[in-house]
Design an enzyme around this catalytic site. Structure first.
Site, PDB file in Angstrom:
ATOM      1  N   SER A  86      47.463 -10.872   0.088  1.00  0.00           N
ATOM      2  CA  SER A  86      46.573 -10.694   0.941  1.00  0.00           C
ATOM      3  C   SER A  86      47.186 -10.550   2.370  1.00  0.00           C
ATOM      4  O   SER A  86      47.945  -9.927   2.916  1.00  0.00           O
ATOM      5  CB  SER A  86      45.388 -11.596   1.034  1.00  0.00           C
ATOM      6  OG  SER A  86      44.404 -11.161   1.713  1.00  0.00           O
ATOM      7  N   THR A  87      46.498 -11.377   3.298  1.00  0.00           N
ATOM      8  CA  THR A  87      46.978 -11.508   4.662  1.00  0.00           C
ATOM      9  C   THR A  87      48.492 -11.541   4.618  1.00  0.00           C
ATOM     10  O   THR A  87      49.069 -12.671   4.217  1.00  0.00           O
ATOM     11  CB  THR A  87      46.218 -12.558   5.538  1.00  0.00           C
ATOM     12  OG1 THR A  87      44.821 -12.364   5.353  1.00  0.00           O
ATOM     13  CG2 THR A  87      46.749 -12.527   6.937  1.00  0.00           C
ATOM     14  N   HIS A 145      45.017  -7.106  -1.195  1.00  0.00           N
ATOM     15  CA  HIS A 145      43.681  -6.838  -0.645  1.00  0.00           C
ATOM     16  C   HIS A 145      43.980  -5.904   0.588  1.00  0.00           C
ATOM     17  O   HIS A 145      44.456  -6.164   1.753  1.00  0.00           O
ATOM     18  CB  HIS A 145      43.250  -8.315  -0.008  1.00  0.00           C
ATOM     19  CG  HIS A 145      42.983  -9.251  -1.240  1.00  0.00           C
ATOM     20  ND1 HIS A 145      42.778 -10.507  -0.849  1.00  0.00           N
ATOM     21  CD2 HIS A 145      42.849  -9.236  -2.535  1.00  0.00           C
ATOM     22  CE1 HIS A 145      42.584 -11.377  -1.925  1.00  0.00           C
ATOM     23  NE2 HIS A 145      42.863 -10.399  -2.871  1.00  0.00           N
ATOM     24  N   MET A 161      45.146 -15.402   2.395  1.00  0.00           N
ATOM     25  CA  MET A 161      44.000 -16.246   2.486  1.00  0.00           C
ATOM     26  C   MET A 161      43.368 -16.506   1.214  1.00  0.00           C
ATOM     27  O   MET A 161      43.409 -15.597   0.381  1.00  0.00           O
ATOM     28  CB  MET A 161      43.051 -15.816   3.455  1.00  0.00           C
ATOM     29  CG  MET A 161      43.525 -15.653   4.817  1.00  0.00           C
ATOM     30  SD  MET A 161      42.261 -15.269   6.241  1.00  0.00           S
ATOM     31  CE  MET A 161      41.983 -13.660   5.771  1.00  0.00           C
ATOM     32  N   ASP A 185      42.445 -16.235  -4.610  1.00  0.00           N
ATOM     33  CA  ASP A 185      42.746 -15.024  -5.398  1.00  0.00           C
ATOM     34  C   ASP A 185      43.913 -15.234  -6.145  1.00  0.00           C
ATOM     35  O   ASP A 185      45.020 -15.446  -5.455  1.00  0.00           O
ATOM     36  CB  ASP A 185      42.378 -13.745  -4.828  1.00  0.00           C
ATOM     37  CG  ASP A 185      42.293 -12.606  -5.946  1.00  0.00           C
ATOM     38  OD1 ASP A 185      41.858 -13.039  -7.063  1.00  0.00           O
ATOM     39  OD2 ASP A 185      42.439 -11.407  -5.271  1.00  0.00           O
TER      40      ASP A 185
END
Length: 345
Positions: free
Chosen positions: A163-164, A190, A283, A286
């Site tokens: 993600s991030t 993401h 973050m 998940d």
């Protein structure tokens, strides 16, 4: 009022309307305070050095000093988390900005409806607060990939969730895996729908892997990397003697689309003890549930270490779930995957 010290933000954008909108969205909560605004990169750089904000929001297209030059100078003189505010028309520029040290990006709403602005507000505030956990100057360096031929053989499959901070991390992993470019890599990152194809195209140019945005019914092939399409899931299914990819739409219960949990769970179901998954920076949690499914199936889960992860949320949650077999620095993951693949050829 919140008892916490508000996160301080500098807004850098050449559009007065954008500066006003971003300030309004950011200051919709007492946890965030906009220190000042700058209309170009030159003014923005001076204000960063003067005001020392916790976070900077940055438009890449500006007069006097463009966004890329701003990032290079900022990371060299006063490393500060930067969130790029990008239009869909210039989505390929986002990935260059991330390589130069930007923390993350947010897409500008296409129409600016109230619903879109509210979605942007929630995402912006989430990422501004997450940026506080970034150590100064931390970013994923990219040493460059080697172009190697892909052997024609049935693929080993590696599932990757991020993600991030994920796009440069995914690139770094693929570069480290370049000495053994025979596995198939499935990536759930993401990212908004309009950006995943540009992400795949950028990765495809670095070689040696063929990188595409996954499509419904794609047959898994060695030496290929499939990026989950934004706004949809990526799952693998068995069809006789071959593996196929499906890209189902999200359900109302899905928090993320694409979902790392959905990818990992499908890999556990199809590959069993041959499954290998890697949880990179991001973050939230998940991937933790999917990691447990892989562990139960007898497969392996690796996680990026806190030392190199831009945000240790996702890998940390997978570790806390007791599902992770190896914790590795980012630069170690690609070579470790190459060694794993060589043993299983």
């Amino acid at each position: 009022m919140s008892e916490r010290t508000p996160v301080s933000v500098l807004v850098v954008d050449d559009s007065a309307q954008n500066r006003y909108t971003l300030t309004r969205l950011l200051e919709s909560t007492p946890d965030v305070r906009v220190l000042d605004r700058a209309a170009d990169g030159e003014e923005g750089l001076k204000k960063v050095l003067e005001l020392k904000p916790d976070v900077v929001t940055l438009d890449l297209e500006m007069p006097k000093l463009g966004g890329f030059t701003f990032l290079r100078l900022l990371m060299r003189t006063s490393p500060t988390p930067v969130i790029v505010i990008s239009s869909y028309a210039h989505r390929s520029d986002v990935f260059k900005a991330l390589e130069l040290g930007a923390f993350d990006f947010i897409a500008k709403p296409a129409r600016g409806t109230q619903e879109e602005l509210e979605k942007m507000r929630v995402e912006l505030l989430e990422k501004v607060h997450a940026a506080l956990h970034v150590r100064p100057g931390q970013r994923h360096a990219s040493p460059g990939a080697r172009a190697l031929a892909v052997a024609g053989e049935l693929p080993l499959v590696v599932a990757v969730g991020a993600s991030t901070g994920g796009p440069p991390a995914v690139q770094r992993v693929l570069e480290g895996l370049a000495s053994e470019p025979t596995p198939c890599v499935l990536v759930s990152q993401h990212m908004p729908a309009q950006f995943t194809r540009a992400f795949a195209e950028r990765l495809d140019r670095i070689g040696p892997f063929t990188v595409t945005e996954a499509s419904e019914g794609d047959v898994v092939q060695p030496g290929h990397v499939y990026i989950a399409p934004g706004g949809r899931h990526l799952v693998v299914v068995e069809r006789g003697t071959r593996l196929e990819l499906h890209t189902p739409p999200p359900t109302p219960l899905d928090k993320y689309a694409p979902s790392v949990d959905r990818l990992f769970t499908s890999v556990a179901q199809v590959l069993g003890n041959r499954a290998l998954a890697v949880v990179l920076t991001g973050m939230g949690a998940d991937g933790a549930q999917g990691a447990r499914e892989i562990q139960r199936a007898g497969g392996e889960v690796w996680a990026e270490s806190e030392e190199t992860a831009v945000v240790f949320g996702m890998p940390g949650e997978a570790v806390a779930a007791g599902a992770v077999k190896r914790v590795l620095r980012l630069g170690e993951i690609g070579p470790a995957l190459a060694a794993w693949a060589r043993k299983r050829r």
